[in-house]
Design a protein around this motif. Sequence first.
Motif, PDB file in Angstrom:
ATOM      1  N   MET A 220      -0.673  13.658   3.059  1.00 57.77           N
ATOM      2  CA  MET A 220       0.139  13.812   4.272  1.00 57.77           C
ATOM      3  C   MET A 220      -0.186  15.112   5.003  1.00 57.77           C
ATOM      4  O   MET A 220      -0.258  15.130   6.233  1.00 57.77           O
ATOM      5  N   GLU A 221      -0.424  16.174   4.260  1.00 55.91           N
ATOM      6  CA  GLU A 221      -0.778  17.453   4.874  1.00 55.91           C
ATOM      7  C   GLU A 221      -2.124  17.368   5.589  1.00 55.91           C
ATOM      8  O   GLU A 221      -2.280  17.836   6.713  1.00 55.91           O
ATOM      9  N   ALA A 222      -3.114  16.767   4.929  1.00 55.23           N
ATOM     10  CA  ALA A 222      -4.434  16.623   5.538  1.00 55.23           C
ATOM     11  C   ALA A 222      -4.370  15.756   6.794  1.00 55.23           C
ATOM     12  O   ALA A 222      -5.003  16.069   7.808  1.00 55.23           O
TER      13      ALA A 222
ATOM     14  N   ASP B 293      -1.443   7.059  10.723  1.00 58.91           N
ATOM     15  CA  ASP B 293      -0.295   6.147  10.797  1.00 58.91           C
ATOM     16  C   ASP B 293       0.387   6.004   9.437  1.00 58.91           C
ATOM     17  O   ASP B 293       1.613   6.034   9.338  1.00 58.91           O
ATOM     18  N   ILE B 294      -0.403   5.818   8.392  1.00 55.38           N
ATOM     19  CA  ILE B 294       0.158   5.660   7.053  1.00 55.38           C
ATOM     20  C   ILE B 294       0.807   6.962   6.591  1.00 55.38           C
ATOM     21  O   ILE B 294       1.892   6.954   6.000  1.00 55.38           O
TER      22      ILE B 294
ATOM     23  N   LEU C 132       0.835  -1.203   0.000  1.00 53.18           N
ATOM     24  CA  LEU C 132       0.000   0.000   0.000  1.00 53.18           C
ATOM     25  C   LEU C 132       0.870   1.254   0.000  1.00 53.18           C
ATOM     26  O   LEU C 132       0.663   2.168  -0.797  1.00 53.18           O
ATOM     27  N   VAL C 133       1.856   1.311   0.886  1.00 53.53           N
ATOM     28  CA  VAL C 133       2.738   2.489   0.970  1.00 53.53           C
ATOM     29  C   VAL C 133       3.473   2.680  -0.353  1.00 53.53           C
ATOM     30  O   VAL C 133       3.552   3.799  -0.880  1.00 53.53           O
ATOM     31  N   ARG C 134       3.999   1.609  -0.911  1.00 53.87           N
ATOM     32  CA  ARG C 134       4.707   1.692  -2.196  1.00 53.87           C
ATOM     33  C   ARG C 134       3.762   2.178  -3.295  1.00 53.87           C
ATOM     34  O   ARG C 134       4.121   3.042  -4.106  1.00 53.87           O
TER      35      ARG C 134
END
Length: 104
Positions: free
Chosen positions: A97-99, A74-75, A43-45
């Motif tokens: 990431m900002e949200a 967390d993600i 998922l992260v990739r």
Amino acid sequence: MRTSPSIAPHGPEQDTYIVLDDFGSLGRAWRETDEAGAHRATLVRNLLDGQYENPVRIVAFNTTEGWSRDVTVDIADELRRRFVEYDEVPEAVLAFMEAAANKH
């Protein structure tokens, strides 16, 4: 007693991650994913590779352990740690990431 088969895509003993993606005027939808894409690392990739339009929420669940939770923050934290490994990060991931940072 008869039991139903697991709804978890890769087996009930593992955590599964799904993404709520925003498609603008088309609305939001929980994205389909193959078995390999339901793991955290994949998922992260996939997020860093730009495979999501505009991710707004990520939920993890484990049917064996009987839990589910919102893992958006967390993600996003993990993405912050890992995005320096990439030359370019999709705008949608930066916005995600900002949200998520505003939810702290």
